[in-house]
Design a protein around this motif. Structure first.
Motif, short mmCIF file in Angstrom:
data_model
loop_
_atom_site.label_atom_id
_atom_site.label_comp_id
_atom_site.label_asym_id
_atom_site.label_seq_id
_atom_site.Cartn_x
_atom_site.Cartn_y
_atom_site.Cartn_z
N LEU A 31 0.81 -1.51 0.10
CA LEU A 31 -0.26 0.43 0.02
C LEU A 31 0.94 1.10 0.16
CD1 LEU A 31 -2.59 1.44 0.45
CD2 LEU A 31 -2.99 1.22 2.70
N VAL A 32 0.59 1.63 -1.14
CA VAL A 32 1.69 3.51 -0.70
C VAL A 32 0.60 4.58 -1.16
CG1 VAL A 32 2.70 4.65 -2.28
CG2 VAL A 32 2.95 2.30 -3.09
N VAL A 33 1.27 5.14 0.38
CA VAL A 33 0.21 6.29 0.28
C VAL A 33 0.73 7.55 0.18
CG1 VAL A 33 -0.83 7.73 2.65
CG2 VAL A 33 -0.65 5.12 2.06
N MET A 45 4.51 6.91 -9.61
CA MET A 45 5.75 5.61 -9.51
C MET A 45 5.64 5.09 -8.74
SD MET A 45 8.41 8.85 -11.31
CE MET A 45 8.09 10.21 -10.49
N SER A 46 6.36 5.58 -7.73
CA SER A 46 6.09 4.74 -6.30
C SER A 46 5.06 3.03 -6.79
CB SER A 46 6.21 4.80 -4.88
OG SER A 46 6.51 4.09 -3.68
N ALA A 47 4.29 3.21 -7.33
CA ALA A 47 3.48 1.94 -6.77
C ALA A 47 3.65 1.87 -8.17
CB ALA A 47 1.61 2.43 -7.25
N GLY A 48 3.74 2.39 -9.31
CA GLY A 48 4.18 1.16 -10.46
C GLY A 48 5.80 0.64 -10.55
N ALA A 49 6.52 1.08 -9.23
CA ALA A 49 7.56 0.16 -9.16
C ALA A 49 7.94 -1.12 -8.21
CB ALA A 49 8.61 1.08 -8.77
N ALA A 50 6.74 -0.95 -7.51
CA ALA A 50 6.05 -2.02 -6.57
C ALA A 50 5.93 -3.30 -7.54
CB ALA A 50 5.11 -1.57 -5.89
N VAL A 51 4.88 -2.67 -8.81
CA VAL A 51 4.32 -4.11 -9.16
C VAL A 51 5.54 -4.49 -9.92
CG1 VAL A 51 2.82 -3.63 -11.79
CG2 VAL A 51 1.74 -2.29 -9.84
N LEU A 57 0.19 -8.08 -5.11
CA LEU A 57 -1.15 -6.36 -5.15
C LEU A 57 -0.38 -5.10 -4.70
CD1 LEU A 57 -3.92 -8.69 -3.32
CD2 LEU A 57 -3.37 -8.16 -5.81
N VAL A 58 -0.99 -4.11 -5.12
CA VAL A 58 0.10 -3.19 -5.37
C VAL A 58 -1.33 -1.60 -5.22
CG1 VAL A 58 1.26 -0.83 -5.97
CG2 VAL A 58 1.86 -3.13 -6.22
N THR A 59 -1.49 -1.09 -4.10
CA THR A 59 -2.95 -0.29 -3.95
C THR A 59 -2.04 1.11 -3.81
OG1 THR A 59 -4.12 -2.05 -2.83
CG2 THR A 59 -4.57 0.51 -2.58
N LEU A 60 -3.36 2.32 -4.37
CA LEU A 60 -2.24 3.50 -4.19
C LEU A 60 -2.94 4.65 -3.57
CD1 LEU A 60 -0.71 6.45 -4.96
CD2 LEU A 60 -1.16 6.34 -6.76
N ALA A 61 -2.81 5.06 -2.69
CA ALA A 61 -4.32 5.94 -1.69
C ALA A 61 -3.19 7.05 -1.64
CB ALA A 61 -3.89 5.38 -0.40
N GLU A 76 -2.55 -1.75 -13.49
CA GLU A 76 -2.53 -3.18 -12.75
C GLU A 76 -2.62 -2.02 -11.26
OE1 GLU A 76 0.29 -3.66 -15.54
OE2 GLU A 76 0.05 -2.30 -14.61
N VAL A 77 -2.76 -1.49 -11.15
CA VAL A 77 -2.49 -0.72 -9.63
C VAL A 77 -4.07 -0.56 -9.02
CG1 VAL A 77 -2.31 1.59 -7.92
CG2 VAL A 77 -0.37 0.45 -9.07
N MET A 78 -4.64 -0.72 -7.73
CA MET A 78 -5.76 -0.18 -7.22
C MET A 78 -5.56 0.66 -6.90
SD MET A 78 -7.04 -3.69 -5.81
CE MET A 78 -4.62 -4.49 -5.12
N ALA A 79 -6.34 1.59 -6.40
CA ALA A 79 -6.55 3.17 -6.01
C ALA A 79 -7.70 3.68 -5.26
CB ALA A 79 -6.66 4.38 -7.25
#
Length: 282
Positions: A31-33, A45-51, A57-61, A76-79
Protein backbone atom coordinates in the motif's frame (compact mmCIF):
# COMPACT_ATOMS: atom_id res chain seq x y z
CA UNK A 1 32.76 1.15 11.60
CA UNK A 2 33.29 -1.65 9.08
CA UNK A 3 32.01 -1.24 5.52
CA UNK A 4 30.22 -4.12 3.80
CA UNK A 5 29.67 -3.92 0.04
CA UNK A 6 26.29 -4.50 -1.58
CA UNK A 7 27.06 -6.67 -4.60
CA UNK A 8 25.34 -8.66 -7.30
CA UNK A 9 26.19 -11.84 -5.40
CA UNK A 10 24.07 -10.62 -2.47
CA UNK A 11 21.20 -9.67 -4.79
CA UNK A 12 21.30 -13.14 -6.36
CA UNK A 13 20.93 -14.72 -2.91
CA UNK A 14 17.72 -12.75 -2.37
CA UNK A 15 16.05 -12.84 -5.79
CA UNK A 16 15.28 -16.51 -6.42
CA UNK A 17 12.98 -18.23 -8.94
CA UNK A 18 9.32 -18.28 -7.99
CA UNK A 19 7.75 -21.56 -6.93
CA UNK A 20 5.22 -22.88 -9.44
CA UNK A 21 2.36 -23.31 -6.94
CA UNK A 22 1.99 -19.62 -6.03
CA UNK A 23 -0.51 -16.85 -6.71
CA UNK A 24 -0.67 -13.08 -6.24
CA UNK A 25 -1.29 -13.43 -2.52
CA UNK A 26 2.04 -15.21 -2.17
CA UNK A 27 4.00 -12.03 -2.92
CA UNK A 28 2.50 -9.53 -0.54
CA UNK A 29 0.29 -6.46 -0.74
CA UNK A 30 2.02 -3.07 -0.96
CA UNK A 31 0.00 0.00 0.00
CA UNK A 32 1.52 3.32 -1.10
CA UNK A 33 0.09 6.42 0.59
CA UNK A 34 1.11 9.53 -1.30
CA UNK A 35 0.69 11.77 -4.30
CA UNK A 36 -1.22 14.97 -3.60
CA UNK A 37 -2.66 17.22 -6.32
CA UNK A 38 0.76 18.69 -7.17
CA UNK A 39 3.05 15.69 -6.78
CA UNK A 40 0.91 12.85 -8.05
CA UNK A 41 3.72 11.44 -10.17
CA UNK A 42 5.72 10.49 -7.07
CA UNK A 43 3.00 8.20 -5.77
CA UNK A 44 2.35 6.79 -9.23
CA UNK A 45 6.02 5.96 -9.81
CA UNK A 46 6.39 4.39 -6.39
CA UNK A 47 3.34 2.17 -6.95
CA UNK A 48 4.40 1.33 -10.50
CA UNK A 49 7.86 0.33 -9.31
CA UNK A 50 6.32 -1.96 -6.69
CA UNK A 51 4.27 -3.69 -9.41
CA UNK A 52 7.20 -4.19 -11.78
CA UNK A 53 9.48 -5.36 -8.95
CA UNK A 54 7.09 -8.18 -8.17
CA UNK A 55 4.65 -7.25 -5.39
CA UNK A 56 1.59 -9.46 -5.71
CA UNK A 57 -0.90 -6.64 -5.10
CA UNK A 58 -0.37 -2.88 -5.07
CA UNK A 59 -2.76 -0.14 -4.00
CA UNK A 60 -2.12 3.60 -4.21
CA UNK A 61 -3.94 5.80 -1.70
CA UNK A 62 -3.78 9.19 -3.36
CA UNK A 63 -5.83 12.21 -4.40
CA UNK A 64 -8.61 11.42 -6.92
CA UNK A 65 -7.00 13.68 -9.56
CA UNK A 66 -4.31 11.00 -9.88
CA UNK A 67 -6.64 8.05 -10.55
CA UNK A 68 -6.81 8.48 -14.33
CA UNK A 69 -3.06 8.95 -14.97
CA UNK A 70 -2.35 6.04 -12.61
CA UNK A 71 -4.66 3.66 -14.41
CA UNK A 72 -3.48 4.88 -17.80
CA UNK A 73 0.13 4.07 -16.94
CA UNK A 74 -0.28 1.18 -14.47
CA UNK A 75 -3.72 -0.46 -14.69
CA UNK A 76 -2.45 -3.20 -12.33
CA UNK A 77 -2.53 -0.74 -9.40
CA UNK A 78 -5.72 -0.27 -7.36
CA UNK A 79 -6.56 3.22 -6.09
CA UNK A 80 -8.43 4.95 -3.29
CA UNK A 81 -8.66 8.50 -1.93
CA UNK A 82 -6.45 8.76 1.16
CA UNK A 83 -8.91 11.17 2.79
CA UNK A 84 -11.38 8.25 3.05
CA UNK A 85 -10.08 7.14 6.44
CA UNK A 86 -12.46 4.20 6.76
CA UNK A 87 -11.20 2.66 3.53
CA UNK A 88 -7.61 3.61 4.31
CA UNK A 89 -7.76 1.90 7.70
CA UNK A 90 -9.07 -1.30 6.09
CA UNK A 91 -6.30 -1.28 3.51
CA UNK A 92 -3.58 -0.64 6.08
CA UNK A 93 -4.82 -3.62 8.08
CA UNK A 94 -4.57 -5.91 5.05
CA UNK A 95 -1.22 -4.69 3.70
CA UNK A 96 2.09 -6.48 4.02
CA UNK A 97 4.10 -3.29 3.46
CA UNK A 98 2.87 0.28 3.87
CA UNK A 99 4.73 3.10 2.11
CA UNK A 100 3.99 6.60 3.35
CA UNK A 101 5.30 9.84 1.91
CA UNK A 102 6.06 9.91 -1.84
CA UNK A 103 4.56 13.18 -3.08
CA UNK A 104 2.35 13.45 0.00
CA UNK A 105 3.13 17.12 0.64
CA UNK A 106 3.56 18.92 3.94
CA UNK A 107 0.24 20.71 4.50
CA UNK A 108 -2.25 19.98 7.28
CA UNK A 109 -4.09 17.30 5.32
CA UNK A 110 -0.77 15.58 4.62
CA UNK A 111 0.18 15.70 8.30
CA UNK A 112 -3.18 14.18 9.28
CA UNK A 113 -2.77 11.42 6.69
CA UNK A 114 0.71 10.62 8.01
CA UNK A 115 -0.45 10.48 11.63
CA UNK A 116 -3.44 8.30 10.71
CA UNK A 117 -1.27 5.88 8.75
CA UNK A 118 1.43 5.50 11.38
CA UNK A 119 -1.06 4.94 14.18
CA UNK A 120 -2.76 2.11 12.27
CA UNK A 121 0.22 -0.05 11.26
CA UNK A 122 1.06 -3.01 13.49
CA UNK A 123 4.20 -4.79 14.63
CA UNK A 124 3.55 -7.50 12.03
CA UNK A 125 3.93 -5.06 9.15
CA UNK A 126 6.72 -3.14 7.46
CA UNK A 127 6.35 0.62 7.00
CA UNK A 128 8.56 2.53 4.56
CA UNK A 129 8.77 6.22 5.46
CA UNK A 130 9.84 8.41 2.56
CA UNK A 131 9.88 11.93 1.15
CA UNK A 132 7.32 14.33 2.60
CA UNK A 133 6.63 12.05 5.55
CA UNK A 134 10.25 12.40 6.67
CA UNK A 135 10.03 16.18 6.44
CA UNK A 136 6.84 16.19 8.51
CA UNK A 137 8.35 13.92 11.15
CA UNK A 138 11.49 16.05 11.34
CA UNK A 139 9.33 19.00 12.44
CA UNK A 140 7.97 17.08 15.45
CA UNK A 141 9.40 17.83 18.89
CA UNK A 142 9.34 14.12 19.67
CA UNK A 143 8.77 11.47 17.04
CA UNK A 144 6.38 8.66 17.96
CA UNK A 145 7.74 5.83 15.85
CA UNK A 146 5.20 3.15 14.81
CA UNK A 147 5.17 -0.34 16.28
CA UNK A 148 6.35 -2.08 13.11
CA UNK A 149 9.42 -2.87 11.08
CA UNK A 150 10.60 0.54 9.86
CA UNK A 151 12.54 1.47 6.73
CA UNK A 152 13.61 5.12 6.41
CA UNK A 153 14.62 6.32 2.93
CA UNK A 154 15.93 9.91 3.18
CA UNK A 155 18.27 11.68 0.83
CA UNK A 156 20.99 13.72 2.49
CA UNK A 157 18.92 16.88 3.01
CA UNK A 158 15.95 14.95 4.42
CA UNK A 159 18.31 13.12 6.75
CA UNK A 160 19.80 16.46 7.82
CA UNK A 161 16.32 17.64 8.85
CA UNK A 162 15.60 14.40 10.66
CA UNK A 163 18.91 13.89 12.47
CA UNK A 164 20.04 17.56 12.76
CA UNK A 165 23.33 16.48 11.15
CA UNK A 166 24.49 18.82 8.41
CA UNK A 167 25.32 17.07 5.15
CA UNK A 168 29.05 17.59 5.66
CA UNK A 169 28.78 15.96 9.10
CA UNK A 170 27.01 12.82 7.87
CA UNK A 171 29.92 10.44 8.37
CA UNK A 172 29.28 6.72 8.97
CA UNK A 173 30.08 7.17 12.67
CA UNK A 174 27.71 10.14 13.07
CA UNK A 175 24.92 8.41 11.17
CA UNK A 176 25.34 5.28 13.30
CA UNK A 177 25.23 7.38 16.46
CA UNK A 178 21.85 8.76 15.37
CA UNK A 179 20.62 5.29 14.37
CA UNK A 180 21.37 4.03 17.88
CA UNK A 181 18.59 6.32 19.16
CA UNK A 182 15.94 4.67 16.95
CA UNK A 183 13.81 1.55 17.54
CA UNK A 184 15.65 -1.75 17.09
CA UNK A 185 13.64 -2.82 14.04
CA UNK A 186 14.74 0.08 11.85
CA UNK A 187 16.73 0.13 8.61
CA UNK A 188 18.05 3.42 7.27
CA UNK A 189 18.57 3.74 3.51
CA UNK A 190 20.75 6.85 3.33
CA UNK A 191 20.48 7.94 -0.31
CA UNK A 192 23.53 9.56 -1.90
CA UNK A 193 25.94 8.99 -4.80
CA UNK A 194 26.82 5.74 -3.02
CA UNK A 195 23.76 4.82 -0.99
CA UNK A 196 24.42 3.24 2.42
CA UNK A 197 22.36 1.17 4.89
CA UNK A 198 22.46 1.33 8.70
CA UNK A 199 20.70 -0.43 11.57
CA UNK A 200 20.63 0.43 15.31
CA UNK A 201 23.41 -1.07 17.41
CA UNK A 202 25.46 -2.29 14.47
CA UNK A 203 29.23 -2.12 14.16
CA UNK A 204 29.14 -2.05 10.36
CA UNK A 205 27.16 -0.56 7.49
CA UNK A 206 26.37 -1.49 3.90
CA UNK A 207 27.50 0.54 0.88
CA UNK A 208 26.02 0.11 -2.58
CA UNK A 209 28.35 -0.59 -5.50
CA UNK A 210 26.00 0.50 -8.30
CA UNK A 211 24.67 3.88 -9.40
CA UNK A 212 25.47 6.66 -11.87
CA UNK A 213 24.95 10.41 -12.43
CA UNK A 214 22.12 9.72 -14.87
CA UNK A 215 19.94 8.93 -11.84
CA UNK A 216 20.12 12.54 -10.63
CA UNK A 217 16.57 13.36 -11.67
CA UNK A 218 13.22 13.76 -9.95
CA UNK A 219 11.40 10.55 -9.12
CA UNK A 220 14.47 8.35 -8.69
CA UNK A 221 13.94 8.10 -4.93
CA UNK A 222 10.22 7.39 -5.34
CA UNK A 223 11.05 4.52 -7.67
CA UNK A 224 13.61 3.12 -5.24
CA UNK A 225 10.99 3.24 -2.48
CA UNK A 226 8.59 1.17 -4.56
CA UNK A 227 11.27 -1.43 -5.31
CA UNK A 228 12.23 -1.62 -1.63
CA UNK A 229 8.57 -2.16 -0.72
CA UNK A 230 8.20 -4.93 -3.30
CA UNK A 231 11.33 -6.71 -2.07
CA UNK A 232 10.16 -6.50 1.55
CA UNK A 233 6.72 -7.83 0.54
CA UNK A 234 8.16 -10.80 -1.37
CA UNK A 235 11.37 -11.66 0.43
CA UNK A 236 10.70 -10.39 3.95
CA UNK A 237 12.06 -7.59 6.10
CA UNK A 238 15.81 -8.03 6.41
CA UNK A 239 18.99 -6.08 5.80
CA UNK A 240 19.90 -8.36 2.89
CA UNK A 241 16.50 -7.98 1.17
CA UNK A 242 16.59 -4.19 1.42
CA UNK A 243 20.24 -4.07 0.33
CA UNK A 244 19.33 -6.22 -2.68
CA UNK A 245 16.55 -3.77 -3.60
CA UNK A 246 18.98 -0.85 -3.44
CA UNK A 247 21.47 -2.74 -5.63
CA UNK A 248 18.85 -3.79 -8.17
CA UNK A 249 17.45 -0.28 -8.59
CA UNK A 250 20.84 1.22 -9.45
CA UNK A 251 22.10 -1.80 -11.40
CA UNK A 252 19.17 -1.39 -13.81
CA UNK A 253 20.04 2.30 -14.12
CA UNK A 254 23.68 1.40 -14.82
CA UNK A 255 22.62 -0.83 -17.68
CA UNK A 256 20.49 1.96 -19.13
CA UNK A 257 23.36 4.44 -18.73
CA UNK A 258 25.36 2.47 -21.29
CA UNK A 259 23.16 4.05 -23.98
CA UNK A 260 21.27 6.84 -22.18
CA UNK A 261 22.44 10.21 -20.84
CA UNK A 262 19.66 10.32 -18.22
CA UNK A 263 18.20 7.14 -16.70
CA UNK A 264 14.63 8.24 -16.05
CA UNK A 265 12.79 6.55 -13.19
CA UNK A 266 10.06 5.29 -15.53
CA UNK A 267 12.76 3.67 -17.68
CA UNK A 268 14.14 1.89 -14.62
CA UNK A 269 10.64 0.69 -13.75
CA UNK A 270 10.16 -0.70 -17.26
CA UNK A 271 13.38 -2.77 -17.04
CA UNK A 272 13.50 -3.92 -13.41
CA UNK A 273 11.51 -7.12 -13.92
CA UNK A 274 13.84 -8.36 -16.68
CA UNK A 275 16.85 -7.65 -14.47
CA UNK A 276 15.31 -9.55 -11.55
CA UNK A 277 14.68 -12.48 -13.89
CA UNK A 278 18.40 -12.49 -14.73
CA UNK A 279 19.34 -12.40 -11.05
CA UNK A 280 17.08 -15.34 -10.29
CA UNK A 281 18.57 -17.61 -12.93
CA UNK A 282 21.98 -18.10 -11.33
Amino acid sequence: MQKRLITEQLARRVVRPRARDTYKGSFGHVLVVGGNDQYGGAGIMSAGAAVHAGAGLVTLATRPVNFTPLHTRYPEVMAIDYTDHKMLAELITGATVVVIGPGLGTDQESAETLEFTLTHVTDQQTVVIDGSALTLLAAEKKIEWPASHIILTPHEMEFARLSKLKIAAQTPEAIQSYMNTLPTGTILVHKSARTTLYTPGSQDYWQNTTGNPGQATGGTGDTLTGIIAAFAAQFGWSEEAIAAAVFTHSAVADQLAETEYVTLPTMVIDHVSAYMRRLSQS
